[in-house]
Design a protein around this motif. Structure first.
Motif, PDB file in Angstrom:
ATOM      1  N   GLU A  59       1.195  -1.613  -0.144  1.00 30.98           N
ATOM      2  CA  GLU A  59       0.245  -0.047  -0.213  1.00 30.98           C
ATOM      3  C   GLU A  59       1.286   1.113   0.101  1.00 30.98           C
ATOM      4  O   GLU A  59       0.749   2.047  -1.024  1.00 30.98           O
ATOM      5  CB  GLU A  59      -0.941  -0.075   0.726  1.00 30.98           C
ATOM      6  N   GLY A  60       1.913   1.276   0.978  1.00 23.83           N
ATOM      7  CA  GLY A  60       2.790   2.469   1.171  1.00 23.83           C
ATOM      8  C   GLY A  60       3.128   2.344  -0.306  1.00 23.83           C
ATOM      9  O   GLY A  60       3.894   3.606  -1.098  1.00 23.83           O
ATOM     10  N   ARG A  61       4.094   0.940  -1.422  1.00 26.62           N
ATOM     11  CA  ARG A  61       4.392   2.030  -2.277  1.00 26.62           C
ATOM     12  C   ARG A  61       3.493   2.184  -3.683  1.00 26.62           C
ATOM     13  O   ARG A  61       3.945   2.524  -3.960  1.00 26.62           O
ATOM     14  CB  ARG A  61       5.154  -0.180  -3.005  1.00 26.62           C
ATOM     15  N   ARG A  62       2.498   1.354  -3.299  1.00 26.21           N
ATOM     16  CA  ARG A  62       1.262   2.498  -4.420  1.00 26.21           C
ATOM     17  C   ARG A  62       1.575   4.403  -4.121  1.00 26.21           C
ATOM     18  O   ARG A  62       1.877   4.674  -5.529  1.00 26.21           O
ATOM     19  CB  ARG A  62       0.129   1.697  -4.001  1.00 26.21           C
ATOM     20  N   ILE A  63       1.483   4.542  -3.254  1.00 30.41           N
ATOM     21  CA  ILE A  63       1.377   5.750  -2.320  1.00 30.41           C
ATOM     22  C   ILE A  63       2.857   6.219  -3.072  1.00 30.41           C
ATOM     23  O   ILE A  63       2.091   7.716  -4.093  1.00 30.41           O
ATOM     24  CB  ILE A  63       1.058   5.940  -1.014  1.00 30.41           C
TER      25      ILE A  63
END
Length: 192
Positions: free
Chosen positions: A175-179
Motif C-alpha cells: 500500500e505504501g509503495r503504491r502511494i
C-alpha cells in the motif's frame, strides 16, 4: 510504543522485515517493479533457508543497478543507500543498524517527496525525523505521518505474530509503495 523502542526490541526477523519494508515502499525511486523484492520477503518465511537472503540480495542489487549514478536526486540516493547497506545475512549486529538506518532514510524520502515540502525537502519547520521516531509527532506532514504509521505497524505485526506477520506486513508495504509511486509520478509530471 515509539518506533525507536520497537526497533530496539525487535527480533532478527522483525528487523529484517522492518528494513525490507522501508526499502520496498521506496522501490519506485529505484525503478523496481512490484515483484522485485518478493524473493527477499520469502526468505524470511518460516522454514525458509536464511542463507538464501545474501544470494537473492545480490540478484536484486544487480537488477536495480541500472539507474544509479550522479543523475539520481536526493530521494533516490537515500533509497539506493538502503539497498547498498543491506547486510549479507538477515542476522547479526549489523541488522539492527540497517533497520534503523532504513527507517530514517524512508522517513526522509517521504519528507523530500511531500507535495507540501519546500525545494529542500523541509515542511514548515525542519520537521525533525528523529523526534517523530521517538513519538513527538507535532507538525508532521501527512505523507511522513503515514510512513511512520506503516513502519510501526510492520514492526508490531512481526512482534505479535512472528513469521505469520510477514504477509500482512507485505500488504502494508505494498500500500505504501503504491502511494509513493503516485507521488513520484505526480512529481515527474509537475517537472515535465
Amino acid at each position: 510504543m515509539s518506533l525507536v523502542e520497537l526497533i530496539s526490541q525487535a527480533d532478527e526477523r522483525g528487523l529484517a522485515a522492518g528494513g525490507l519494508a522501508c526499502l520496498d515502499r521506496c522501490l519506485p525511486l529505484l525503478g523496481g517493479d512490484d515483484e522485485t523484492l518478493r524473493p527477499l520477503w520469502g526468505s524470511l518465511a518460516e522454514g525458509a533457508d536464511p542463507g538464501t537472503w545474501g544470494t537473492i540480495l545480490e540478484q536484486v542489487r544487480d537488477k536495480l543497478s541500472g539507474g544509479e549514478g550522479a543523475g539520481e536526486d536526493a530521494a533516490a540516493q537515500l533509497a539506493r543507500s538502503m539497498l547498498t547497506a543491506a547486510p549479507a545475512e538477515p542476522s547479526g549486529d549489523g541488522l539492527r543498524a540497517w533497520a534503523d538506518a532504513c527507517s530514517v532514510a524512508s522517513l526522509r524520502i517521504h519528507r523530500l517527496l511531500d507535495p507540501g515540502a519546500d525545494s529542500d525537502g523541509t515542511v514548515g519547520d525542519a520537521e525533525p525525523v528523529d523526534a517523530h521516531r521517538e513519538g513527538r509527532t507535532d507538525g508532521m506532514s501527512p505523507l511522513v505521518a503515514a510512513e511512520l504509521r506503516r513502519q510501526i505497524t510492520v514492526l508490531e505485526l512481526l512482534a505479535e505474530h512472528g513469521a505469520a506477520g510477514l504477509r500482512p506486513a507485505l500488504e502494508v508495504s505494498t500500500e505504501g509503495r503504491r502511494i509513493l509511486r503516485a507521488v513520484v509520478s505526480r512529481r515527474a509530471r509537475g517537472r515535465g
